[in-house]
Design a protein around this motif. Structure first.
Motif, PDB file in Angstrom:
ATOM      1  N   GLN A  13       0.886  -1.460   0.036  1.00  0.00           N
ATOM      2  CA  GLN A  13      -0.113  -0.011  -0.052  1.00  0.00           C
ATOM      3  C   GLN A  13       1.014   1.246  -0.074  1.00  0.00           C
ATOM      4  O   GLN A  13       2.038   1.365   0.454  1.00  0.00           O
ATOM      5  N   ALA A  14       0.215   2.271  -0.601  1.00  0.00           N
ATOM      6  CA  ALA A  14       1.066   3.516  -0.705  1.00  0.00           C
ATOM      7  C   ALA A  14       1.548   3.901   0.923  1.00  0.00           C
ATOM      8  O   ALA A  14       0.567   3.767   1.686  1.00  0.00           O
ATOM      9  N   GLY A  15       2.802   4.367   1.045  1.00  0.00           N
ATOM     10  CA  GLY A  15       3.203   4.571   2.517  1.00  0.00           C
ATOM     11  C   GLY A  15       3.950   3.698   2.979  1.00  0.00           C
ATOM     12  O   GLY A  15       4.730   3.768   3.972  1.00  0.00           O
ATOM     13  N   GLY A  16       3.780   2.323   2.435  1.00  0.00           N
ATOM     14  CA  GLY A  16       4.482   1.185   3.033  1.00  0.00           C
ATOM     15  C   GLY A  16       5.996   1.160   2.399  1.00  0.00           C
ATOM     16  O   GLY A  16       6.456   2.176   1.947  1.00  0.00           O
ATOM     17  N   SER A  17       6.418   0.075   2.950  1.00  0.00           N
ATOM     18  CA  SER A  17       7.931  -0.032   2.516  1.00  0.00           C
ATOM     19  C   SER A  17       8.191  -1.538   1.987  1.00  0.00           C
ATOM     20  O   SER A  17       7.582  -2.586   1.973  1.00  0.00           O
ATOM     21  N   LEU A  18       9.571  -1.725   1.118  1.00  0.00           N
ATOM     22  CA  LEU A  18       9.703  -2.961   0.701  1.00  0.00           C
ATOM     23  C   LEU A  18      11.171  -2.884   0.614  1.00  0.00           C
ATOM     24  O   LEU A  18      11.962  -1.791   0.535  1.00  0.00           O
ATOM     25  N   ASN A  83      10.872   3.265   1.290  1.00  0.00           N
ATOM     26  CA  ASN A  83      10.261   3.729   2.076  1.00  0.00           C
ATOM     27  C   ASN A  83       9.133   4.537   1.594  1.00  0.00           C
ATOM     28  O   ASN A  83       9.508   5.417   0.456  1.00  0.00           O
ATOM     29  N   SER A  84       8.171   5.053   2.191  1.00  0.00           N
ATOM     30  CA  SER A  84       7.180   5.815   1.940  1.00  0.00           C
ATOM     31  C   SER A  84       6.827   5.891   0.470  1.00  0.00           C
ATOM     32  O   SER A  84       6.708   6.772  -0.403  1.00  0.00           O
ATOM     33  N   LEU A  85       6.597   4.609  -0.002  1.00  0.00           N
ATOM     34  CA  LEU A  85       6.189   4.181  -1.319  1.00  0.00           C
ATOM     35  C   LEU A  85       4.874   4.872  -1.808  1.00  0.00           C
ATOM     36  O   LEU A  85       3.936   5.057  -1.182  1.00  0.00           O
ATOM     37  N   LYS A  86       4.940   5.277  -3.069  1.00  0.00           N
ATOM     38  CA  LYS A  86       4.030   6.128  -3.835  1.00  0.00           C
ATOM     39  C   LYS A  86       3.550   5.116  -5.138  1.00  0.00           C
ATOM     40  O   LYS A  86       4.388   4.681  -5.544  1.00  0.00           O
ATOM     41  N   SER A  87       2.321   5.427  -5.609  1.00  0.00           N
ATOM     42  CA  SER A  87       1.840   4.682  -6.691  1.00  0.00           C
ATOM     43  C   SER A  87       2.698   4.867  -7.953  1.00  0.00           C
ATOM     44  O   SER A  87       2.925   3.941  -8.759  1.00  0.00           O
ATOM     45  N   GLU A  88       3.423   5.945  -7.941  1.00  0.00           N
ATOM     46  CA  GLU A  88       4.247   6.285  -9.146  1.00  0.00           C
ATOM     47  C   GLU A  88       5.477   5.403  -9.021  1.00  0.00           C
ATOM     48  O   GLU A  88       6.331   5.399  -9.824  1.00  0.00           O
TER      49      GLU A  88
END
Length: 120
Positions: A13-18, A83-88
């Motif tokens: 999800q957006a805001g998550g981390s990988l 971190n702080s992943l975005k859809s883009e």
């Protein structure tokens, strides 16, 4: 032939981390340049982050402050902490390793790609 094995992609999800991992079949002591690229559908492959043998790093403006590239000599692995992943950020991510083997021949190896999908 140098092979790279990538792992760590997935759906988040957006805001998550990988955290992506890239394990070369050659010692990363031989690499003078290691990087992560990504390619979104319909777009050109772009450089996300890189690290050189002297630990100099580069980040694309769109990921600066959110992503961190690192390499672990003990595990012979390249990482990309996202971190702080975005859809883009949704794209296929590829690792790239360049260097010279023990015979002095240059290599330029690419991973098979790992899909990162960020849902908004």
């Amino acid at each position: 032939q140098v092979q790279l094995v990538e792992s760590g992609g997935g759906l988040v999800q957006a805001g998550g981390s990988l955290r992506l991992s890239c394990a070369p079949s050659i010692s990363i002591f031989s690499a003078d340049y290691m990087a992560w690229y990504r390619q979104a559908p319909g777009e050109q492959r772009e450089l996300v982050a890189s690290i050189t043998s002297d630990e100099s790093t580069y980040y694309a403006g769109s990921v600066k402050g959110r992503f961190a590239i690192s390499r672990d000599m003990a595990t012979n692995t390249l990482y990309l902490q996202m971190n702080s992943l975005k859809s883009e950020d949704t794209a296929v991510y590829y690792c790239n390793v360049r260097g010279s083997n023990v015979r002095g021949f240059r290599y330029n190896a690419w991973g098979q790609g790992t899909q990162v999908t960020v849902s908004s």
